[in-house]
Each structure stands twice: as structure tokens, then as C-alpha cells.
Scaffold this active site. Structure first.
Site, mmCIF file in Angstrom:
data_model
loop_
_atom_site.group_PDB
_atom_site.id
_atom_site.type_symbol
_atom_site.label_atom_id
_atom_site.label_comp_id
_atom_site.label_asym_id
_atom_site.label_seq_id
_atom_site.Cartn_x
_atom_site.Cartn_y
_atom_site.Cartn_z
ATOM 1 N N SER A 206 32.835 44.010 45.504
ATOM 2 C CA SER A 206 31.443 44.400 45.754
ATOM 3 C C SER A 206 31.023 45.552 44.836
ATOM 4 O O SER A 206 31.854 46.326 44.353
ATOM 5 C CB SER A 206 31.263 44.823 47.208
ATOM 6 O OG SER A 206 31.607 43.765 48.069
HETATM 7 N N1 SAM Z 1 36.001 43.845 50.517
HETATM 8 C C1 SAM Z 1 36.221 43.178 49.270
HETATM 9 C C2 SAM Z 1 36.617 44.105 48.149
HETATM 10 O O1 SAM Z 1 36.671 45.319 48.370
HETATM 11 O O2 SAM Z 1 36.931 43.609 47.060
HETATM 12 C C3 SAM Z 1 35.003 42.343 48.902
HETATM 13 C C4 SAM Z 1 35.393 40.935 48.813
HETATM 14 S S1 SAM Z 1 34.247 39.641 48.539
HETATM 15 C C5 SAM Z 1 32.650 40.319 48.409
HETATM 16 C C6 SAM Z 1 34.269 38.823 50.124
HETATM 17 C C7 SAM Z 1 35.608 38.267 50.534
HETATM 18 O O3 SAM Z 1 35.467 37.666 51.823
HETATM 19 C C8 SAM Z 1 36.171 37.208 49.612
HETATM 20 O O4 SAM Z 1 37.428 37.596 49.164
HETATM 21 C C9 SAM Z 1 36.268 35.965 50.499
HETATM 22 O O5 SAM Z 1 37.355 35.129 50.213
HETATM 23 C C10 SAM Z 1 36.383 36.595 51.879
HETATM 24 N N2 SAM Z 1 36.021 35.750 53.012
HETATM 25 C C11 SAM Z 1 34.996 34.853 53.126
HETATM 26 N N3 SAM Z 1 35.017 34.273 54.337
HETATM 27 C C12 SAM Z 1 36.080 34.805 55.009
HETATM 28 C C13 SAM Z 1 36.651 34.625 56.310
HETATM 29 N N4 SAM Z 1 36.134 33.768 57.204
HETATM 30 N N5 SAM Z 1 37.734 35.341 56.653
HETATM 31 C C14 SAM Z 1 38.291 36.215 55.788
HETATM 32 N N6 SAM Z 1 37.817 36.429 54.541
HETATM 33 C C15 SAM Z 1 36.722 35.741 54.158
#
Ligand code: SAM
Length: 218
Positions: free
Chosen positions: A66
Site C-alpha cells: 500500500s
Molecule cells: N498490508 C499489506 C502490506 O503492508 O504490504 C498490503 C497488502 S495488499 C494491499 C492486500 C493483501 O490482501 C494482498 O496480499 C492479498 O493477497 C490479501 N488478501 C486479499 N483477500 C484476502 C483474504 N480473504 N484473506 C487474507 N488476505 C487477503
């Protein structure tokens, strides 16, 4: 050489924190964590030159780390404190979890993509951040360690999954983007007591979709 690299990273992280302060982030603990953590540790090699730009960057598997402003704003909205129990949904690169951990929060984090989780776990351990992680569908929360003082959802949901609300402690805060697949509104839900919740809206953001049983279909 490693020390020189770290110093360069630390100095760039300091400038990034200053930029975020100028953009309205005013929680000293959040700014300190951003200033101290080299974001380049959490960015793929090909993007390291842009690690301190205030922008989201690609990580593996079509996901993103992000934008630093978003990380700072969401962390600030949690009202973090030393020893706070925080559940993060979407470990991704591990950067958000590292920021929470540096502030002194106890962090549990769930990621659904195995390769991302493996890389993030390795990075967090290597750099000394103590974060409990799990592979799975975060839309059902992590009931084993509930209740949490804070839940931070780093992917956009079509609606608020009920387990997040029920896994909050009284006074706990849920920070979650909710809306369409392309854009969402950032909400803070505060649990007032067993049955009552207060909801605030904090403007438009863009996240990758939250995919799962109580999120978007794959
Ligand atoms: N917090 C992260 C960082 O600091 O890099 C941001 C990651 S990205 C914007 C969002 C993440 O949510 C992705 O890695 C995606 O695979 C994960 N994601 C999406 N749906 C999910 C779910 N149901 N459970 C766990 N992770 C999920």
C-alpha cells in the site's frame, strides 16, 4: 556496505515520514515507525529505487504494498498503543505488520496467497519483527486469539464481514475499506458495547479486492 545501505534507507524513510507529516499524519508513534523502518526491505528488488516514494508498488502475485500515506492513515485511525492486540487481514509484503509491531502492538496477520506469506514471514523474522502469521481466508477473522483491540483490513471489502465486528473487544476499532472493486470508502467501526457500534467514514481509497467467503468471489 550493509550499514551504508541501512543508513541510506533510514535517511530516506525519515524524509518519507516528514512528507507524511506535511500531508496531515500527526501521530508521533506512527511517524517514528515509518521513519525507522526501511521500506525497501518490503519491496521487490526491481522497485527498490522507488521504495520511499509515497506510492503503492507492485509486489508478487499481482498484489501491492500500500501507499505509505494509506498505511500511516490507517494505522493512525486504529489509535495504536503499546501492547495493543491487532489483527491484520492481508499480510502482503509485511510492511504494515512491521509498522504496527514497531509501535509496540502485538500483531496477528492473515494472508491468502502462500508465496506472499512465505516471503513476508521470512522478511519479518529476518528483521526482528514479532508477528504471528497464518495462511487462509481472513474474511472469517482469527477467532482463536479474539477479541482484538484493533482489526485492520488492507484489501477492499464489498461489505463489512460480521466476524470482524464480533471479534473486536469493547472499545476496539475496525479500520476497513468498503465499496466497489475499484474504489472504496475507508470506515472506522468502534465497538461501544456488546450490541452497539459507532461508524465513521474517512474518505475514498483504492485497494485490491478482499477475496474470500465474506468478501469478493475469486
Ligand atoms: N498490508 C499489506 C502490506 O503492508 O504490504 C498490503 C497488502 S495488499 C494491499 C492486500 C493483501 O490482501 C494482498 O496480499 C492479498 O493477497 C490479501 N488478501 C486479499 N483477500 C484476502 C483474504 N480473504 N484473506 C487474507 N488476505 C487477503
Amino acid at each position: 556496505m550493509q550499514t551504508e545501505q541501512y543508513n541510506r534507507g533510514a535517511s530516506s524513510a525519515f524524509h518519507l515520514a516528514e512528507e507524511l507529516r506535511e500531508n496531515g499524519i500527526d501521530n508521533p508513534e506512527v511517524l517514528k515507525a515509518i521513519a525507522e523502518i526501511p521500506r525497501e526491505w518490503f519491496v521487490p528488488e526491481g522497485f527498490r529505487a522507488r521504495a520511499y516514494d509515497n506510492e503503492a508498488l507492485p509486489i508478487d502475485c499481482g498484489q501491492t504494498i500500500s501507499q505509505p500515506y494509506t498505511v500511516a492513515r490507517m494505522t493512525q485511525l486504529l489509535n495504536p498503543f503499546q501492547g495493543m492486540k491487532v489483527l491484520e487481514i492481508g499480510t502482503g509484503s509485511g510492511y504494515q505488520a512491521a509498522v504496527l509491531s514497531a509501535i509496540g502492538c502485538r500483531v496477528w496477520s492473515i494472508e491468502r496467497v502462500p508465496d506472499l506469506l512465505q516471503t513476508a514471514r521470512h522478511r519479518l523474522e529476518k528483521h526482528g519483527f514479532h508477528v504471528a502469521t497464518r495462511l487462509g481466508d481472513g474474511t472469517v477473522g482469527w477467532s482463536e486469539y479474539a477479541p482484538y483491540d484493533g482489526i485492520i483490513v488492507t484489501a477492499g471489502a464489498p461489505k463489512i464481514p460480521s466476524p470482524f465486528v464480533s471479534q473486536l473487544s469493547i472499545g476496539g476499532r475496525l479500520v476497513i475499506p468498503v465499496g466497489e472493486k475499484a474504489t472504496q470508502q475507508l470506515f472506522v467501526v468502534t465497538r461501544i458495547d456488546e450490541e452497539d457500534y459507532e461508524v465513521e467514514e474517512h474518505g475514498e481509497f483504492r485497494f485490491v479486492p478482499l477475496i474470500g467467503k465474506r468478501g469478493w468471489e475469486e
